[in-house]
Structures are given as structure tokens and as C-alpha cells.
Design a protein around this motif. Structure first.
Motif, mmCIF file in Angstrom:
data_model
loop_
_atom_site.group_PDB
_atom_site.id
_atom_site.type_symbol
_atom_site.label_atom_id
_atom_site.label_comp_id
_atom_site.label_asym_id
_atom_site.label_seq_id
_atom_site.Cartn_x
_atom_site.Cartn_y
_atom_site.Cartn_z
ATOM 1 N N GLN A 201 30.247 74.567 65.706
ATOM 2 C CA GLN A 201 30.132 76.009 65.851
ATOM 3 C C GLN A 201 31.341 76.506 66.632
ATOM 4 O O GLN A 201 31.634 76.019 67.714
ATOM 5 N N TYR A 202 32.039 77.458 66.071
ATOM 6 C CA TYR A 202 33.211 78.037 66.714
ATOM 7 C C TYR A 202 32.797 79.358 67.375
ATOM 8 O O TYR A 202 32.268 80.241 66.709
ATOM 9 N N PHE A 203 33.062 79.449 68.662
ATOM 10 C CA PHE A 203 32.646 80.624 69.410
ATOM 11 C C PHE A 203 33.776 81.646 69.545
ATOM 12 O O PHE A 203 34.944 81.298 69.695
ATOM 13 N N GLY A 204 33.384 82.903 69.498
ATOM 14 C CA GLY A 204 34.306 83.978 69.801
ATOM 15 C C GLY A 204 34.416 84.176 71.302
ATOM 16 O O GLY A 204 33.705 83.526 72.071
ATOM 17 N N PRO A 205 35.277 85.099 71.736
ATOM 18 C CA PRO A 205 35.484 85.325 73.170
ATOM 19 C C PRO A 205 34.352 86.107 73.828
ATOM 20 O O PRO A 205 34.253 86.152 75.048
ATOM 21 N N GLY A 206 33.497 86.715 73.005
ATOM 22 C CA GLY A 206 32.356 87.433 73.549
ATOM 23 C C GLY A 206 32.609 88.913 73.762
ATOM 24 O O GLY A 206 33.757 89.377 73.824
ATOM 25 N N THR A 207 31.508 89.633 73.847
ATOM 26 C CA THR A 207 31.527 91.050 74.226
ATOM 27 C C THR A 207 30.763 91.167 75.539
ATOM 28 O O THR A 207 29.598 90.772 75.619
ATOM 29 N N ARG A 208 31.435 91.680 76.535
ATOM 30 C CA ARG A 208 30.761 91.863 77.830
ATOM 31 C C ARG A 208 30.164 93.249 77.890
ATOM 32 O O ARG A 208 30.884 94.239 77.899
ATOM 33 N N LEU A 209 28.842 93.286 77.910
ATOM 34 C CA LEU A 209 28.104 94.544 77.946
ATOM 35 C C LEU A 209 27.598 94.795 79.358
ATOM 36 O O LEU A 209 26.946 93.937 79.948
ATOM 37 N N THR A 210 27.903 95.964 79.866
ATOM 38 C CA THR A 210 27.390 96.383 81.168
ATOM 39 C C THR A 210 26.513 97.613 80.958
ATOM 40 O O THR A 210 26.955 98.595 80.359
ATOM 41 N N LYS B 211 44.748 79.671 60.959
ATOM 42 C CA LYS B 211 43.507 80.331 60.571
ATOM 43 C C LYS B 211 43.005 81.102 61.790
ATOM 44 O O LYS B 211 42.912 80.563 62.885
ATOM 45 N N ALA B 212 42.653 82.368 61.578
ATOM 46 C CA ALA B 212 42.180 83.190 62.679
ATOM 47 C C ALA B 212 40.824 82.690 63.146
ATOM 48 O O ALA B 212 40.004 82.210 62.369
ATOM 49 N N GLY B 213 40.584 82.832 64.455
ATOM 50 C CA GLY B 213 39.311 82.408 65.022
ATOM 51 C C GLY B 213 38.254 83.476 64.853
ATOM 52 O O GLY B 213 38.439 84.480 64.174
ATOM 53 N N VAL B 214 37.132 83.254 65.519
ATOM 54 C CA VAL B 214 36.043 84.219 65.513
ATOM 55 C C VAL B 214 36.456 85.417 66.364
ATOM 56 O O VAL B 214 36.926 85.238 67.495
ATOM 57 N N THR B 215 36.316 86.580 65.812
ATOM 58 C CA THR B 215 36.667 87.779 66.564
ATOM 59 C C THR B 215 35.422 88.609 66.834
ATOM 60 O O THR B 215 34.519 88.680 65.994
ATOM 61 N N GLN B 216 35.392 89.189 68.017
ATOM 62 C CA GLN B 216 34.274 90.010 68.406
ATOM 63 C C GLN B 216 34.803 91.346 68.930
ATOM 64 O O GLN B 216 35.763 91.380 69.696
ATOM 65 N N THR B 217 34.166 92.407 68.506
ATOM 66 C CA THR B 217 34.550 93.731 68.987
ATOM 67 C C THR B 217 33.325 94.541 69.361
ATOM 68 O O THR B 217 32.263 94.378 68.741
ATOM 69 N N PRO B 218 33.433 95.376 70.389
ATOM 70 C CA PRO B 218 34.554 95.412 71.320
ATOM 71 C C PRO B 218 34.482 94.252 72.315
ATOM 72 O O PRO B 218 33.493 93.524 72.344
ATOM 73 N N ARG B 219 35.471 94.057 73.104
ATOM 74 C CA ARG B 219 35.431 92.992 74.112
ATOM 75 C C ARG B 219 34.656 93.423 75.352
ATOM 76 O O ARG B 219 34.020 92.610 76.015
ATOM 77 N N TYR B 220 34.725 94.678 75.672
ATOM 78 C CA TYR B 220 34.018 95.208 76.842
ATOM 79 C C TYR B 220 33.342 96.522 76.465
ATOM 80 O O TYR B 220 33.872 97.305 75.661
ATOM 81 N N LEU B 221 32.181 96.730 77.059
ATOM 82 C CA LEU B 221 31.396 97.905 76.716
ATOM 83 C C LEU B 221 30.553 98.305 77.919
ATOM 84 O O LEU B 221 29.934 97.442 78.560
ATOM 85 N N ILE B 222 30.535 99.585 78.212
ATOM 86 C CA ILE B 222 29.670 100.100 79.272
ATOM 87 C C ILE B 222 28.745 101.141 78.666
ATOM 88 O O ILE B 222 29.207 102.085 78.011
#
Lengths: 118, 114
Positions: free
Chosen positions: B103-112, B1-12
Motif C-alpha cells: 500500500q502506497y501512502f499519500g502525504p495526508g490532509t491535515r484537518l483542523t 511514476k507519480a505517487g499518491v496525491t492528496q488535496t488539500p494538504r491542510y484544511l481548517i
């Protein structure tokens, strides 16, 4: 309001040594309690949780924690540290719905960075 | 089963701009929560959605908003970005609206924000 205090922002142990990460909570009624682990550049993974019943909770990767109501504590332990345990650990609480709380959010401690020395 | 996905992973982004982050929960999960993680403030709850309804909101300004779609996917939006909005934004999904469910966490989106 609930709050979580993790004593020690950084804990360093030798491989094979006991791991003890401390967590105390503040709540008018015993909340639900959780420990999460976060590896670099990853999300959080649940290690273990306490909701009701037995106060000694066993989790993944050999970790366990004991809920002590009288001390408002939920310390995380592992008898023997492994290099792969190096990560940041977060204690969290959520309101106990049986006591009228809303269960819709986790309140986290500031985290404890665990380093394991060879 | 696929996990939690977050997009995008990085953002500036630049100050004053707006941004939209996306979260796809685990199939079958109907509860989605968002958290902001910063070195100074740690992990802070933003909001939680269940069946397209926001049921709880953290102590963040109105520039932070979110929504959930009928397929349980969720988006969060931050308008008029400030430097202090630079953070890792984590999404978590749960099967039901109960604290006893993990609660299952996604890898996150890193916003700069620059």
C-alpha cells in the motif's frame, strides 16, 4: 479481532548503535505483517513485510525483521543506527486471506518514535 | 511514476461544517483505502474501495463517507464536523486487492476543526 502492540512509544539510541523496535500481534491465525516508517509531515513508507516463506525479512535502509510465530512477534532491527533513521515506526497486520480473512485493511500499532543521538 | 496525491494538504473548518478530501492513487492502482491518524487513537482504518465499490468499513460514525470514481480517484466526506475529527487523513493505494501488494501512502490532509 486482530491487534498490534508496540512496546515502547519512544526509543532513543546513539548513532551506530543497534536499533530494536518491538512488535507483538494478537490473531487467531498468523496474519500478514508489515513495518512502516513515517517522517515528519509525510505519509507512511513500507520498510518490509512478511507474508509467507522465510521468517527473516530484509527491507529497505538496512532494516530487517524476524517473524516468530511461537512468540507472536515481529521485531524490527538495524545493526547500526544512522541520524536519518530518526522517525516514527509503525507495525501493522492484515488478515491472512489463505485463512479466510479479509485483506482489506491494515491494523496498526500505536507507533514508536525513534530518536538517534549523535 | 507519480505517487499518491492528496488535496488539500491542510484544511481548517468550523464545527458543524462538512468537508471533502480528495485522493488520486498511483496510475493503475484500483484499490484505495483511507485512514485517520490522531495522537490519541493512532492510525485507524476508515474504509476501502476497489473498482468503485466500498468493500470494507472501519468503526466510524455515518458522518464519515466516501466514494471512488471510475478513474480510481477517491473522495471522503465528513459531515457535521466535530472537534474530535481534527486529524491527519491518509489515503493509500494498491495495485490489487491483496495484502501482499504494497500500500502506497499519500502525504495526508491535515484537518483542523475549530
Amino acid at each position: 479481532a486482530q491487534s498490534v502492540t508496540q512496546l515502547g512509544s519512544h526509543v532513543s539510541v546513539s548513532e551506530g548503535a543497534l536499533v530494536l523496535l518491538r512488535c507483538n500481534y494478537s490473531s487467531s491465525v498468523p496474519p500478514y505483517l508489515f513495518w512502516y516508517v513515517q517522517y515528519p509531515n509525510q505519509g507512511l513508507q513500507l520498510l518490509l513485510k512478511y507474508t509467507t516463506g522465510a521468517t527473516l525479512v530484509k527491507g529497505i535502509n538496512g532494516f530487517e525483521a524476524e517473524f516468530k510465530k511461537s512468540e507472536t512477534s515481529f521485531h524490527l532491527t538495524k545493526p547500526s543506527a544512522h541520524m536519518s533513521d530518526a522517525a516514527e515506526y509503525f507495525c501493522a497486520v492484515s488478515p491472512n486471506v489463505n485463512s479466510g480473512g479479509s485483506n482489506y485493511k491494515l491494523t496498526f500499532g500505536k507507533g514508536t518514535l525513534l530518536t538517534v543521538n549523535p | 511514476k507519480a505517487g499518491v496525491t492528496q488535496t488539500p494538504r491542510y484544511l481548517i473548518k468550523t464545527r458543524g461544517q462538512q468537508v471533502t478530501l480528495s485522493c488520486s492513487p498511483i496510475s493503475g492502482h484500483r484499490s484505495v483505502s483511507w485512514y485517520q491518524q490522531t495522537p490519541g487513537q493512532g492510525l485507524q482504518f476508515l474504509f476501502e474501495y476497489f473498482s468503485e465499490t466500498q468493500r470494507n468499513k472501519g468503526n466510524f460514525p455515518g458522518r464519515f463517507s466516501g466514494r471512488q470514481f471510475s478513474n480510481s480517484r477517491s473522495e471522503m466526506n465528513v459531515s457535521t464536523l466535530e472537534l474530535g475529527d481534527s486529524a491527519l487523513y491518509l489515503c493509500a493505494s494498491s495495485f490489487r486487492d491483496s495484502p501482499t501488494y504494497e500500500q502506497y501512502f499519500g502525504p495526508g490532509t491535515r484537518l483542523t476543526v475549530t
